[in-house]
Scaffold this active site. Sequence first.
Site, PDB file in Angstrom:
ATOM      1  CG  HIS A 332      -1.643   1.259   1.551  1.00 50.95           C
ATOM      2  ND1 HIS A 332      -2.751   1.482   0.735  1.00 50.95           N
ATOM      3  CD2 HIS A 332      -1.592   2.339   2.439  1.00 50.95           C
ATOM      4  CE1 HIS A 332      -3.360   2.750   0.977  1.00 50.95           C
ATOM      5  NE2 HIS A 332      -2.594   3.117   2.028  1.00 50.95           N
ATOM      6  CG  HIS A 337       0.379   6.481   0.417  1.00 49.98           C
ATOM      7  ND1 HIS A 337      -0.501   7.599   0.620  1.00 49.98           N
ATOM      8  CD2 HIS A 337      -0.213   5.679   1.314  1.00 49.98           C
ATOM      9  CE1 HIS A 337      -1.589   7.342   1.476  1.00 49.98           C
ATOM     10  NE2 HIS A 337      -1.329   6.179   1.932  1.00 49.98           N
ATOM     11  CD  GLU A 377      -4.985   6.098   2.504  1.00 48.44           C
ATOM     12  OE1 GLU A 377      -5.155   5.404   1.618  1.00 48.44           O
ATOM     13  OE2 GLU A 377      -3.975   6.328   3.414  1.00 48.44           O
ATOM     14  CB  SER A 396      -2.283  -0.198  -2.683  1.00 47.93           C
ATOM     15  OG  SER A 396      -3.143   0.400  -1.809  1.00 47.93           O
TER      16      SER A 396
END
Length: 499
Positions: A332, A337, A377, A396
């Site tokens: 993730h 990110h 997010e 992700s």
Amino acid sequence: MLLLHVGCSQKQSAGERQRLLGVPAISAHCTKSEGFTCSSGGASLCGHCCLCNMDSQHCKMNGDAFQESSYIEDSPSKNGVISLIFSLKEEVGALAKVLRTFEEKGINLTHIESRPSRLNKDEYEFFINLEGKNVPALDKIIKSLRTDIGATVHELSRTKKKDTVPWFPRSIQELDRFANQILSYGAELDADHPGFKDPVYRARRKEFADIAYNYRHGQPIPRVTYTEEERKTWGTVFRELKSLYPTHACYEHNHVFPLLEKYCGYREDNIPQLEDVSNFLQSCTGFRLRPVAGLLSSRDFLAGLAFRVFHSTQYIRHASKPMYTPEPDICHELLGHVPLFADPSFAQFSQEIGLASLGAPDDFIEKLATVYWFTVEFGLCKEGDSLKAYGAGLLSSFGELQYCLSDKPEIRPLALEKTSVQEYCVTEFQPIYYVAESFKDAKEKLRKFAQTIPRPFSVRYNPYTQRIEVLDNAKQLKNLADTINSEIGILCNALQKIK
């Protein structure tokens, strides 16, 4: 000018999110106050460095470079004690006048320290402990200091008293202070976690949590030798997601991803090291990673973003379900990110969410955390006539990355006054996504939203000192104006040369 800070060590709990982050500790009994001279019942105007706590037990400096903090916390071991820090011009009788004010109002001082001011050479700063029994009298003192001495007074506290401002870090080193205030340790797994009944996986998770727990700012992030099974899990996730990025990810993500492959070891058979990735990000936008041991509150996590620090996990999901994880893992972090943190516009947007959180009331921390959820997010953005994903939770997740761009979810324009109060689910695909026109548009909306946050000052990050500057007096504003004027001069000179 007199600056008054009220502090308390009680930890905020509102606005906490299910997001793994965390590391090193804050000592509620010890405040690193560089340059203060300790005394009880009296004050000194000449002082050198020492370390003292709030119950008057003093420790000598151990050779470490203590970092100054302008926000002093109250010790939980002494109920009703309030800690203040204020500055006075070096004039005969100035301190006596202030102390007489406390005496006349019936407030007892139990501890006092002094040091030369770091901001103004002709001033001294004083740290005092007060008995907090007579709060109404303290309010009158603050009013008297403002009117009789012409002081600028702020009350700063972690409590929810009226007109107080929650503590926040002023230097990047102070992230160490709260990083161990974690809500759950990274080695702790819920009963429904895929690795709950796997003793080898649980032991491995503890290894990663211990690495993060012992990390301090400025240290290189320890390198990890990943097992064959861990690399295989990474490879499955990497391969499946990479196949979707050209058609589903935003331009910025696709632009940076080849650079990560070239410089950071992003490939199917290798899990990149956080240290290498952090160094790459610093060279691009000044962002950096720091390993995390557990769950942080939203307030503490967002504070890290203000310094362009992202708290990152280092472990990987359980091998039995490579396409599923109940909490953020290194897949993730590195696939979702990191690519966007290398983009200057997105990096600035992320930092401004963090800056807006500093000193914000609990209800606005809740709102900012929600904004973060629906942007960083799970955000979508426009590219021409199509929509693309830029949120890390989407980039992700093989399943949700396809779902978010289908006709199944509801798509709404990004409007922070509405987005910030939208409820969301953490265990299923989102039923609603918000679309930003561009990162520039999102930044402008965030800045307008930040102006609605009730706090008695503005803040800016100084990248040279890696400190947060509180803009609450004329001197700070003049320094900022001088900096802006210098930058405008460089801009004008450059424009003249390219005509």
